[in-house]
Design a protein around this motif. Structure first.
Motif: not given
Lengths: 580, 580
Positions: A55-69
């Protein structure tokens, strides 16, 4: 991990508490199951707590649907070969997604001994890149030359448990292994006692020789020259490092031999990477592109660059995006170009859109900044008085570091001095010991390099890194050497007693303290100058060619500070050839 | 390894010296490349020197073209569940090709504390089988019962570096993990500090709860109940142990989810194996047969039972037939029946044609041979005076250790004593604390077990292993308990104050000191007697059913020495049920 930290990690993972950082909206590449799942990555204290929906994080980074490796791992590199410091190397490699390198500081330790390793360990603390050093196993590299240091098993043992150390570096002395040389075996036994891995280097070993080498406990090889060799090594339980660097590029050829089983035992590595390649083509991300271009499944490529390397080196804390592992995470636009847009190491955002985000600091190289210890150098030391017109020459060949052992007819004056003729293309080459004021100098002849005037001198000469100088005039060569000593090592190109171009490498005579872009540009100017002003053959890499002229483990004829060495027959050779 | 030994190993590998033992003429199964190659295996000092063609050995064993496999590894077993000592277990398992077991002595340590672990470690030295113990993590297993011991992190740490120890045993207390219980976390942190793996036990955990469990650093699970659960665990980086033992057999079902990626993260295990299965069907060789029957590639099956297990547990010295690894080698006639004809462990021929070749010696169990510490037992302690006709009963169900929480109407006499009616099938069940003379006794009712007369008492009752007794008469039950105490534990079946059959388990009340065949035969007689003489339902395993009646982590209703426990609601329950 402290108890309160573990408690928090568990709470974050189980969504009972917000993450420190939530990387939201990723396509998470799973190197265990090869599934790609949309989801978030919850990070706590630099460690991956969980993957899924949070649900949440102190900071949030939106990866915009990118691939996380998972962060990429170079399983074998000599940082020194980039001419960059670890700080600068990290600055350029990290934005390409490299988060860990298994680095063998073989070059600097051959120059400076354990002081060199100490410096590299300290310098690595100043980069986000996690550098795991393999303690060089071959210092000196051979008994046919004078390196800067001798490092034996007991000195190596002192580093075995250092947190920045991952094992023992490539064991090049297969002859020593197979003959049961005590000095070599002491190192292998030390590694076994300390339970650290030993890297291999086994070009062309096969059959029972390969078995002998494997029986010694050596577990990796980055020198496979054919699919047959690759399979033989995999059969024997070795991890095979598929190489694609600035010098050697067997990767595309070896990928032909990659099947579902080999895919678990192959790693990716560069071995050597020059700054121009790093800046132009990238790092391990470039190897992923090569793999995909060659038809490898992209997740298999990623797995080789992550999980496989982590398993090989016992780095159970990384190599996958999974709970309880370090948050070494890379975002890529897709799984074909692998354009990297963001990189986290230990949960810290360290690069974005190609930019390294951390402040750059520089480790004081201290004692390794003064590595020029040349005794009594004078132009006379380069004097070569030939007693025969029929001489042995080192034959340079394009696209290989293997040289020929040639015979040439030369002209000489009444004193025996070589009379240079452009048509013959036989020039002078000398090696000057630079580590311990021994005053050793060896002079010889080189053919096919193309140099017509001026001189080139450098302190990068595998693996002992003495001074090497080429030219057609003793005076000019001596001038180049003197200039090189003055600038504390590196490369100089001179003409008519003037320095045309230079790349100072003051750190051990191997590394620059300048940014990668400057190193690239100066090296480029050095190379162009060597070709355009001095006449070096266009078909050659003027500097790399010279860097390998002193390496007495590569056939056929090389020059060390002790003389002309016939690698094939393992003996020194006089310049004068016998008459037919 | 000593230097002279390494030197010899290298010489043997490179065919410069004859091997100690040459296993000639094999089809060598390579678990790295999945190739099968004809050749010889050269062995020196118990280690594989090389594979290929070798001219000679001091001893030569002709494999006659049989398949050579790496020694098989059971990745998770409780040896105590076979009722055999480690010596006897090894005697029977080794001829089936098992060379290493990852054993969790959870049962004996819950009875005897670290004395139990000490005994198991000593006993394991007397078998060729390499037993790597995981230090039990849940002693006591729950807070709802009285076990024989409490083992905390610091006591566990004392064993972390013992050469016979491989890590921390299955962490069953997922609730404790997720709630951050200090006692549990101390154990996990200890494991992390000592760099030893922690086994899991995570039935039905999923989503963020599973993430929390994984975040704690737990790396294996042998409790997957579905392919979905298996994939979720593989995604999370767990190794999944595919189980096929005497109690639980998810292997065939889970094999449906095995693809080329999962094949590297799955291991084979038995968890529990009774002597009758071991003697009739075999050990891990039987799991290979099951795999092949289910359509798994035979080398993939072998790989799961060897390399994967070795990698999971960091046993880099085994898991493959390759140089520098222990000579744990198994010869099989083929890759479908896996009929094992010879077994070497550490280069020693330890079994041939089903026979264990080493002399059998017996470790003195010492203090763990006297584990019956029952206070003031008398028939009166079993007296149950019911104050209601409406009662809670433990409902027994065939083919599962899950029980129902039932309600029954019973008849009672004027004192409140149960009046047994065969038609209702409600019998008496009691648990008597046996570890610390606490005198705790709990009495309750059981339905559906079928017992009509006599009594059955036993000291094997997961996980605290107090005395459990069932019957229809308090007097007969008390007699059975007294007989059980006299024989220092095990199982007794009595009728009319006469012992009909018994299986003494004097070692901690868990293990026999007799050969496997005797244990099998006596257990068989006990079971038949329970069914034929006492009326226990044919559909049940009479003993295994009782063994799980005290386990307060398996739903729904169980009886510990503290009383009737409602597992679903985590609370004790009175026998008398409220009126509707």
């Amino acid at each position: 991990m402290e108890k309160h930290a573990l408690k928090r990690l568990i709470r974050v993972a189980s969504a009972a508490e917000p993450a420190d950082l939530l990387i939201r909206n990723c396509r998470i590449v799973n190197v265990f199951t090869h599934r790609v799942k949309e989801g978030d990555i919850a990070i706590c204290d630099g460690v991956i707590a969980g993957i899924g929906r949070y649900p949440d994080g102190q900071r949030v980074y939106d990866a915009g649907g990118r691939y996380a490796l998972p962060g990429l791992i170079d399983s074998h590199i000599h940082i020194e070969s980039s001419f960059l410091t670890p700080e600068q190397f990290g600055r350029v490699a990290v934005p390409h997604g490299t988060t860990t390198v298994i680095a063998d500081p073989h070059e600097i330790v051959n120059v400076c001994g354990t002081m060199g390793l100490d410096y590299m360990l300290r310098a690595a603390e100043r980069t986000a890149l996690d550098v795991r050093y393999m303690i060089p196993s071959c210092v000196p590299c051979t008994e046919w030359e004078d390196s800067g240091a001798v490092v034996r098993a007991e000195q190596m043992r002192a580093y075995a448990r250092h947190p920045g150390v991952g094992g023992i570096g490539e064991m090049m002395d297969s002859v020593g292994v197979l003959s049961g040389d005590d000095v070599v075996l002491d190192k292998l036994i030390m590694a076994s006692e300390e339970r650290i891995p030993v890297d291999g280097h086994a070009p062309s070993l096969d059959g029972s020789s390969l078995m002998g080498y494997l029986a010694a406990g050596i577990r990796t090889d980055h020198e496979c020259g054919s699919i047959h060799q690759m399979r033989e090594r995999l059969d024997g339980g070795m991890y095979v490092q598929l190489r694609y660097g600035s010098a050697c590029r067997e990767l595309p050829m070896l990928l032909e031999g990659l099947d579902e089983y080999a895919a678990r035992r192959c790693l990716l590595c560069s071995d050597d990477r020059q700054s121009v390649d790093l800046l132009t083509h990238g790092d391990i991300d470039d190897l992923l592109r090569v793999c995909v271009c060659c038809g490898v499944d992209p997740i298999t490529a990623v797995q080789m660059a992550t999980l496989n390397a982590a398993e090989c080196y016992g780095l159970t804390d990384r190599g996958a995006i999974a709970p309880h592992r370090r948050a070494d995470i890379v975002l890529a636009d897709d799984l074909s170009d692998f354009h990297i847009t963001a990189v986290w190491i230990g949960g810290e955002l360290v690069a974005e859109d190609g930019r390294y985000l951390l402040p750059l600091t520089r480790e004081d190289p201290g004692p390794v900044a003064n590595s020029m210890h040349v005794a009594d150098f004078s132009p006379e030391r380069l004097r070569l008085r030939l007693t025969s017109d029929r001489v042995h020459v080192i034959d340079v060949r394009p696209d290989t570091v293997v040289t020929g052992c040639g015979i040439a007819r030369i002209d000489r004056d009444e004193n025996g001095t070589l009379l240079y003729h452009a048509l013959d293309d036989v020039a002078r080459i000398s090696v000057i010991e630079r580590h311990h004021h021994t005053g050793k100098v060896a002079n010889a002849l080189i053919r096919g390099y193309g140099i017509r005037r001026g001189a080139i001198a450098l302190t990068v000469g595998h693996d002992s890194h003495n001074i090497l100088v080429v030219g057609v005039s003793e005076d000019e060569m001596a001038f180049a050497v003197e200039q090189l000593i003055d600038q504390r090592g590196g490369i100089v190109v001179t003409l008519d007693h003037t320095v045309l171009e230079c790349l100072p490498l003051p750190i051990a005579g191997l590394m620059s303290d300048c940014p990668a872009e400057q190193v690239r540009d100066r090296l480029h100017r050095v190379e162009r100058c060597a070709i355009e002003q001095l006449g070096v053959r266009e078909a050659l890499d003027p500097i790399v060619t010279l860097c390998f002229m002193s390496l007495p483990v590569i056939p056929e004829l090389k020059l060390t500070d002790r003389g002309l060495f016939d690698v094939t027959h393992q003996r020194f050779l006089s310049i004068e050839a016998e008459e037919e």
